[in-house]
Design an enzyme around this catalytic site. Structure first.
Site, PDB file in Angstrom:
ATOM      1  N   GLY A 108       4.167  -4.099   4.099  1.00 31.72           N
ATOM      2  CA  GLY A 108       4.504  -5.464   3.660  1.00 31.72           C
ATOM      3  C   GLY A 108       4.002  -6.549   4.606  1.00 31.72           C
ATOM      4  N   GLY A 109       4.283  -6.414   5.893  1.00 30.36           N
ATOM      5  CA  GLY A 109       3.856  -7.417   6.878  1.00 30.36           C
ATOM      6  C   GLY A 109       2.339  -7.483   6.964  1.00 30.36           C
ATOM      7  N   SER A 110       1.688  -6.330   6.883  1.00 32.29           N
ATOM      8  CA  SER A 110       0.216  -6.279   6.950  1.00 32.29           C
ATOM      9  C   SER A 110      -0.395  -6.911   5.707  1.00 32.29           C
ATOM     10  CB  SER A 110      -0.260  -4.827   7.041  1.00 32.29           C
ATOM     11  OG  SER A 110       0.337  -4.184   8.135  1.00 32.29           O
ATOM     12  N   ALA A 158       9.424   0.108   5.359  1.00 29.87           N
ATOM     13  CA  ALA A 158       9.376   1.053   4.245  1.00 29.87           C
ATOM     14  C   ALA A 158       8.142   1.939   4.278  1.00 29.87           C
ATOM     15  CB  ALA A 158       9.410   0.280   2.931  1.00 29.87           C
ATOM     16  N   GLY A 159       7.119   1.568   5.100  1.00 34.95           N
ATOM     17  CA  GLY A 159       5.837   2.285   5.056  1.00 34.95           C
ATOM     18  C   GLY A 159       4.947   1.750   3.943  1.00 34.95           C
ATOM     19  N   LEU A 160       5.319   0.576   3.396  1.00 38.90           N
ATOM     20  CA  LEU A 160       4.562  -0.022   2.293  1.00 38.90           C
ATOM     21  C   LEU A 160       3.618  -1.123   2.781  1.00 38.90           C
ATOM     22  CD1 LEU A 160       7.535  -0.179  -0.239  1.00 38.90           C
ATOM     23  CD2 LEU A 160       5.453   1.194  -0.531  1.00 38.90           C
ATOM     24  N   ASP A 186      -2.750  -1.617   9.839  1.00 39.36           N
ATOM     25  CA  ASP A 186      -2.928  -1.512   8.384  1.00 39.36           C
ATOM     26  C   ASP A 186      -3.604  -2.742   7.782  1.00 39.36           C
ATOM     27  OD1 ASP A 186      -1.782   0.981   8.256  1.00 39.36           O
ATOM     28  OD2 ASP A 186       0.241   0.202   7.869  1.00 39.36           O
ATOM     29  N   PRO A 204       9.757  -4.253   0.221  1.00 38.39           N
ATOM     30  CA  PRO A 204      10.797  -3.976   1.213  1.00 38.39           C
ATOM     31  C   PRO A 204      10.196  -3.791   2.606  1.00 38.39           C
ATOM     32  CG  PRO A 204      10.904  -2.403  -0.610  1.00 38.39           C
ATOM     33  CD  PRO A 204       9.659  -3.208  -0.809  1.00 38.39           C
ATOM     34  N   LYS A 232       0.853  -1.213   0.000  1.00 38.44           N
ATOM     35  CA  LYS A 232       0.000   0.000   0.000  1.00 38.44           C
ATOM     36  C   LYS A 232       0.878   1.247   0.000  1.00 38.44           C
ATOM     37  CE  LYS A 232       0.717   1.387   4.505  1.00 38.44           C
ATOM     38  NZ  LYS A 232       1.426   2.622   4.851  1.00 38.44           N
TER      39      LYS A 232
END
Ligand code: C5P
Length: 285
Positions: free
Chosen positions: A103-105, A99-101, A138, A96, A11
């Site tokens: 990923g884990g969520s 990163a604020g992307l 998230d 990555p 995201k």
């Protein structure tokens, strides 16, 4: 044994405002979030007859209960009273970390969708998102995806018009940010510039990419940029090569820009790659 595959999309935050600190220590947020085609792949082997396991092709990712994907599986099975009789979660990692992307969520959300599909969709997508709130802030958005207005800790969601067609270039610099420290830092600051959510919604409604670009705003961006001036270098490169808008996503440290054509994104990517190996081209999904 049954095998289920599920994509886990990253995201980006088109807007992100921090409204205030809550009694539980968390912060109330208001954010327009968007899933993009940069993704991890999740494979669930259900009914292995073995103890639960998590395998990831990238080193440095926790492979036990600390991983949000594992936590999501546990929460789903507990809530639904299901025993998969052995579960192996395979993660192919491209998003990555730190990163604020999200990923884990995204991985956790994919596990929830995958298990729910396996058991014949007993939960609606919104009920599944609600369950996701127990896994992480998230996760509810990542369960649903698309273009959404998210409020509270992220659990209150409203669908917005789809993002106009465009191409994202996403760059993860080498440094990472501690999210709790960033929330602490913003508590001490006067926020000078906040998102105009009405303007963003009307830009989305009009399908006007330039106006979406003009209304990108993340209150964390100036706080992180102040300490990491290389973000300005990346942003100036974005700007010089024709981006319609750019900013940091979430609590960073990844920054992204939006452009109208793939060819422009490819040029930006080529310019950045010598210094930034973690650069990606993605579409809204
Ligand atoms: O949700 P996540 O685990 O990414 O949050 C990490 C930390 O960021 C939390 O422990 C909390 O300190 C802070 N946070 C917050 N308010 C939110 C989300 C996160 O204060 N809405």
């Amino acid at each position: 044994m049954t095998t289920i595959y599920e994509p886990a999309y990253a995201k980006v935050n088109l807007t992100l405002d921090v409204l205030g600190k809550r009694p539980d220590g968390y912060h109330d947020l208001k954010s327009v979030m968007q899933t993009i085609s940069l993704r991890d792949d999740i494979r669930l082997d259900i009914g292995t007859g073995e103890p639960w396991a998590l395998l990831c092709d990238k080193e440095g990712i926790p492979t036990d209960q600390r991983n949000l994907a594992w936590k999501a599986a546990q929460i789903y099975c507990d809530a639904m009273g299901k025993d998969p009789e052995g579960l192996t979660i395979h993660i192919t990692k491209r998003i990555p970390s730190q990163a604020g992307l999200g990923g884990g969520s995204a991985d956790a959300a994919a596990v929830l969708r995958g298990l729910n599909r396996h058991y014949g969709e007993p939960l609606s997508i919104m009920a599944l998102a609600e369950l996701g709130a127990q896994v992480g802030s998230d996760v509810p958005f990542c369960v649903v995806g698309g273009t959404m207005m998210c409020e509270g800790r992220g659990e209150r969601m409203r669908k917005l018009p789809d993002m106009p067609d465009c191409v994202f270039v996403v760059v993860k610099p080498a440094f990472s940010i501690s999210t709790p420290e960033l929330f602490q830092a913003i508590d001490q600051k006067q926020i000078a510039h906040r998102p105009d959510h009405q303007a963003m919604e009307s830009a989305l409604l009009a399908g006007d990419l330039s106006r979406v670009g003009q209304n990108l705003c993340n209150v964390f961006d100036p706080v992180v940029t102040e300490d990491h001036l290389e973000l300005n270098y990346i942003k100036s490169l974005f700007y010089n090569y024709g981006s319609v808008g750019h900013q940091m996503t979430g609590s960073g440290s990844a920054v992204y820009c939006m452009v109208s054509e793939f060819e422009i994104a490819a040029v930006i990517c080529q310019m950045l790659r010598p210094n930034y190996p973690q650069v990606f081209i993605a579409k809204p999904v």
